[in-house]
Design a protein around this motif. Structure first.
Motif, PDB file in Angstrom:
ATOM      1  N   SER A 223     -10.143   4.072   0.236  1.00  0.00           N
ATOM      2  CA  SER A 223      -8.829   3.916   0.860  1.00  0.00           C
ATOM      3  C   SER A 223      -8.457   2.448   1.050  1.00  0.00           C
ATOM      4  O   SER A 223      -9.226   1.536   0.746  1.00  0.00           O
ATOM      5  CB  SER A 223      -8.850   4.608   2.226  1.00  0.00           C
ATOM      6  OG  SER A 223      -9.898   4.079   3.020  1.00  0.00           O
TER       7      SER A 223
ATOM      8  N   VAL B 263      -2.233  -0.688  -7.692  1.00  0.00           N
ATOM      9  CA  VAL B 263      -2.788  -1.586  -6.674  1.00  0.00           C
ATOM     10  C   VAL B 263      -3.602  -2.674  -7.368  1.00  0.00           C
ATOM     11  O   VAL B 263      -4.456  -2.394  -8.210  1.00  0.00           O
ATOM     12  CB  VAL B 263      -3.665  -0.828  -5.664  1.00  0.00           C
ATOM     13  CG1 VAL B 263      -4.209  -1.792  -4.607  1.00  0.00           C
ATOM     14  CG2 VAL B 263      -2.882   0.296  -4.995  1.00  0.00           C
TER      15      VAL B 263
ATOM     16  N   GLN C   8      -0.714   8.332  -4.985  1.00  0.00           N
ATOM     17  CA  GLN C   8      -1.547   8.468  -6.193  1.00  0.00           C
ATOM     18  C   GLN C   8      -1.078   7.600  -7.368  1.00  0.00           C
ATOM     19  O   GLN C   8      -1.881   7.043  -8.102  1.00  0.00           O
ATOM     20  CB  GLN C   8      -1.582   9.939  -6.629  1.00  0.00           C
ATOM     21  CG  GLN C   8      -2.331  10.850  -5.672  1.00  0.00           C
ATOM     22  CD  GLN C   8      -3.839  10.663  -5.753  1.00  0.00           C
ATOM     23  OE1 GLN C   8      -4.439  10.792  -6.809  1.00  0.00           O
ATOM     24  NE2 GLN C   8      -4.449  10.336  -4.623  1.00  0.00           N
TER      25      GLN C   8
ATOM     26  N   VAL D 117       0.819  -1.224   0.000  1.00  0.00           N
ATOM     27  CA  VAL D 117       0.000   0.000   0.000  1.00  0.00           C
ATOM     28  C   VAL D 117       0.849   1.269   0.000  1.00  0.00           C
ATOM     29  O   VAL D 117       0.331   2.376   0.150  1.00  0.00           O
ATOM     30  CB  VAL D 117      -1.013   0.050   1.181  1.00  0.00           C
ATOM     31  CG1 VAL D 117      -2.069  -1.011   1.022  1.00  0.00           C
ATOM     32  CG2 VAL D 117      -0.327  -0.070   2.533  1.00  0.00           C
TER      33      VAL D 117
ATOM     34  N   GLN E 168      -9.110  -0.785  -1.306  1.00  0.00           N
ATOM     35  CA  GLN E 168      -7.767  -1.228  -1.705  1.00  0.00           C
ATOM     36  C   GLN E 168      -7.325  -2.485  -0.957  1.00  0.00           C
ATOM     37  O   GLN E 168      -6.639  -3.349  -1.519  1.00  0.00           O
ATOM     38  CB  GLN E 168      -6.749  -0.097  -1.505  1.00  0.00           C
ATOM     39  CG  GLN E 168      -7.125   1.218  -2.200  1.00  0.00           C
ATOM     40  CD  GLN E 168      -7.563   1.028  -3.641  1.00  0.00           C
ATOM     41  OE1 GLN E 168      -6.849   0.440  -4.450  1.00  0.00           O
ATOM     42  NE2 GLN E 168      -8.750   1.532  -3.975  1.00  0.00           N
TER      43      GLN E 168
ATOM     44  N   LYS F 143      -3.705   2.234 -11.229  1.00  0.00           N
ATOM     45  CA  LYS F 143      -3.164   3.315 -10.404  1.00  0.00           C
ATOM     46  C   LYS F 143      -4.237   3.774  -9.421  1.00  0.00           C
ATOM     47  O   LYS F 143      -5.414   3.900  -9.792  1.00  0.00           O
ATOM     48  CB  LYS F 143      -2.776   4.513 -11.286  1.00  0.00           C
ATOM     49  CG  LYS F 143      -1.381   4.475 -11.840  1.00  0.00           C
ATOM     50  CD  LYS F 143      -1.098   5.791 -12.533  1.00  0.00           C
ATOM     51  CE  LYS F 143       0.200   5.673 -13.337  1.00  0.00           C
ATOM     52  NZ  LYS F 143       0.403   6.868 -14.160  1.00  0.00           N
ATOM     53  N   TYR F 144      -3.796   4.077  -8.208  1.00  0.00           N
ATOM     54  CA  TYR F 144      -4.775   4.522  -7.210  1.00  0.00           C
ATOM     55  C   TYR F 144      -5.505   5.777  -7.681  1.00  0.00           C
ATOM     56  O   TYR F 144      -6.719   5.901  -7.508  1.00  0.00           O
ATOM     57  CB  TYR F 144      -4.096   4.755  -5.855  1.00  0.00           C
ATOM     58  CG  TYR F 144      -5.088   5.173  -4.794  1.00  0.00           C
ATOM     59  CD1 TYR F 144      -6.129   4.315  -4.429  1.00  0.00           C
ATOM     60  CD2 TYR F 144      -5.018   6.422  -4.189  1.00  0.00           C
ATOM     61  CE1 TYR F 144      -7.071   4.694  -3.480  1.00  0.00           C
ATOM     62  CE2 TYR F 144      -5.957   6.803  -3.235  1.00  0.00           C
ATOM     63  CZ  TYR F 144      -6.981   5.936  -2.888  1.00  0.00           C
ATOM     64  OH  TYR F 144      -7.921   6.311  -1.962  1.00  0.00           O
TER      65      TYR F 144
ATOM     66  N   GLU G 116      -4.333   5.919   2.561  1.00  0.00           N
ATOM     67  CA  GLU G 116      -4.390   5.839   1.102  1.00  0.00           C
ATOM     68  C   GLU G 116      -3.031   5.554   0.482  1.00  0.00           C
ATOM     69  O   GLU G 116      -2.023   6.150   0.889  1.00  0.00           O
ATOM     70  CB  GLU G 116      -4.884   7.172   0.525  1.00  0.00           C
ATOM     71  CG  GLU G 116      -6.277   7.555   0.949  1.00  0.00           C
ATOM     72  CD  GLU G 116      -6.817   8.680   0.081  1.00  0.00           C
ATOM     73  OE1 GLU G 116      -8.035   8.724  -0.105  1.00  0.00           O
ATOM     74  OE2 GLU G 116      -6.032   9.511  -0.417  1.00  0.00           O
TER      75      GLU G 116
ATOM     76  N   TYR H  72      -8.273   4.871  -9.939  1.00  0.00           N
ATOM     77  CA  TYR H  72      -9.366   4.247  -9.189  1.00  0.00           C
ATOM     78  C   TYR H  72     -10.258   5.322  -8.561  1.00  0.00           C
ATOM     79  O   TYR H  72     -11.488   5.280  -8.660  1.00  0.00           O
ATOM     80  CB  TYR H  72      -8.801   3.324  -8.100  1.00  0.00           C
ATOM     81  CG  TYR H  72      -9.884   2.551  -7.383  1.00  0.00           C
ATOM     82  CD1 TYR H  72     -10.263   1.294  -7.831  1.00  0.00           C
ATOM     83  CD2 TYR H  72     -10.555   3.095  -6.297  1.00  0.00           C
ATOM     84  CE1 TYR H  72     -11.289   0.586  -7.202  1.00  0.00           C
ATOM     85  CE2 TYR H  72     -11.585   2.411  -5.668  1.00  0.00           C
ATOM     86  CZ  TYR H  72     -11.948   1.158  -6.125  1.00  0.00           C
ATOM     87  OH  TYR H  72     -12.977   0.478  -5.518  1.00  0.00           O
TER      88      TYR H  72
END
Length: 335
Positions: A225, A302, A298, A192, A263, A321-322, A295, A325
């Protein structure tokens, strides 16, 4: 164009016993019709100070897979640290409106940081009965001073102190969640974002509402998150969905409420479940809550953890990519 804040709408609604139509939820969402009162829901309460790590890991894994939500007690964050955090947040929202607007989220900003009312695309123009303040509290390199209130004067100090204690809770939670998946103690933390994991503070301010049976503070959602650590005030408001019904989550003084987010569900390849929850409001009292969203950075990709997927257990989620998302979720774009 000036944005009308819910706090001002609530003040204007005090004597009318009505609320503007854009706050009235469809019947399928109205708390007065959809809250289940026939039985109490016993959400797991876990002693975080238990020295038996194996037992603690099992309880956290069970809570994460069966509920997606649990409360922890004996977490070693002093009660006065929590009460000072709550006092400072309450004092900020009691400031004159023009003082709060100094910290407003800039128009067109891609970040959620700042003081605001609207967060995501609103379906059919419906609104939540809430104002909020977002800002990052960790790591230091991610902090944007622009969104940290200077008033009350204690605000920065109490948030920094809370972040310091919270750091230990996050480390222990990540280790327990990782071991509960059969991974190494640091595997989930690394997945993470490691030491780049963002701690995003949000203060929710839900003013009194003349028709709490018709409105919601925050509509049903799962958190984007990895997971969320939430401090509520004593006013009832958090509800979770269980077996198709909505239940109140009992308030426990000084407990921390842990929500599994999207996530961690993705990384666990579905073993841990992101919890579907919402917030109700109160007719006489102001409800407040202080969630911290943990979180990934960026730009971090994930997806299901590579140690958890195989031919027998193929990935159930896409890797992305976060930031992508988040964009899709806030704009209601299918993932």
């Amino acid at each position: 164009m000036e944005v009308q804040r819910v706090q001002a709408i609530a003040y204007d609604s005090l004597s009318s016993e009505t609320i503007p139509p854009e706050f009235i939820r469809p019947e399928s969402e109205q708390p007065g019709l959809t809250t289940y009162h026939e039985q109490n829901l016993e959400v797991p309460v876990i002693d975080f100070g238990d020295q038996d790590e194996e037992k603690l890991v099992q309880l956290i894994a069970d809570g994460s897979s069966e509920w997606g939500l649990f409360q922890i007690v004996n977490h070693d964050i002093p009660s006065d640290v929590i009460s000072k955090l709550q006092k400072a947040g309450k004092e900020f929202f009691e400031l004159p409106q023009e003082e709060k607007e100094v910290y407003a989220k800039p128009p067109g900003s891609k970040s959620v940081e700042g003081y605001g009312t609207k967060l995501q695309k609103e379906v059919e123009g419906k609104k939540g009965w809430v104002d909020h303040l977002f800002h990052k509290i960790w790591p230091p390199s991610a902090i944007n001073d622009q969104f940290w209130p200077k008033n009350p004067p204690s605000y920065r100090e109490v948030n920094e102190e809370y972040a310091k204690y919270l750091h230990r809770v996050v480390e222990k939670l990540l280790r327990s969640l990782s071991l509960g998946l059969g991974l190494g103690g640091h595997d989930l933390k690394n997945a993470v974002g490691g030491d780049e994991l963002i701690y995003l503070m949000k203060i929710n301010y839900y003013p009194p509402c003349p028709r709490p049976d018709l409105a919601l503070g925050v509509v049903a959602h799962t958190d984007m998150s990895a997971f969320t650590i939430l401090v509520p005030n004593e006013v009832q408001g958090l509800q979770v969905s269980r077996d198709g019904n909505w239940f109140d989550v009992k308030y426990i003084p000084n407990a921390l409420i842990i929500h599994i987010g999207d996530q961690i569900e993705i990384l666990s390849n579905g073993k841990y479940k992101a919890v579907l929850h919402r917030s109700t409001v109160n007719k006489e009292k102001t409800r407040m809550s202080w969630p911290v969203f943990l979180e990934p950075p960026q730009e971090l990709d994930v997806g299901p953890h590579h140690k958890l997927v195989s031919e027998k257990n193929p990935p159930k989620y896409k890797t992305k990519k976060y930031s992508d998302y988040v964009y899709c979720k806030l704009n209601k774009i299918p993932q």
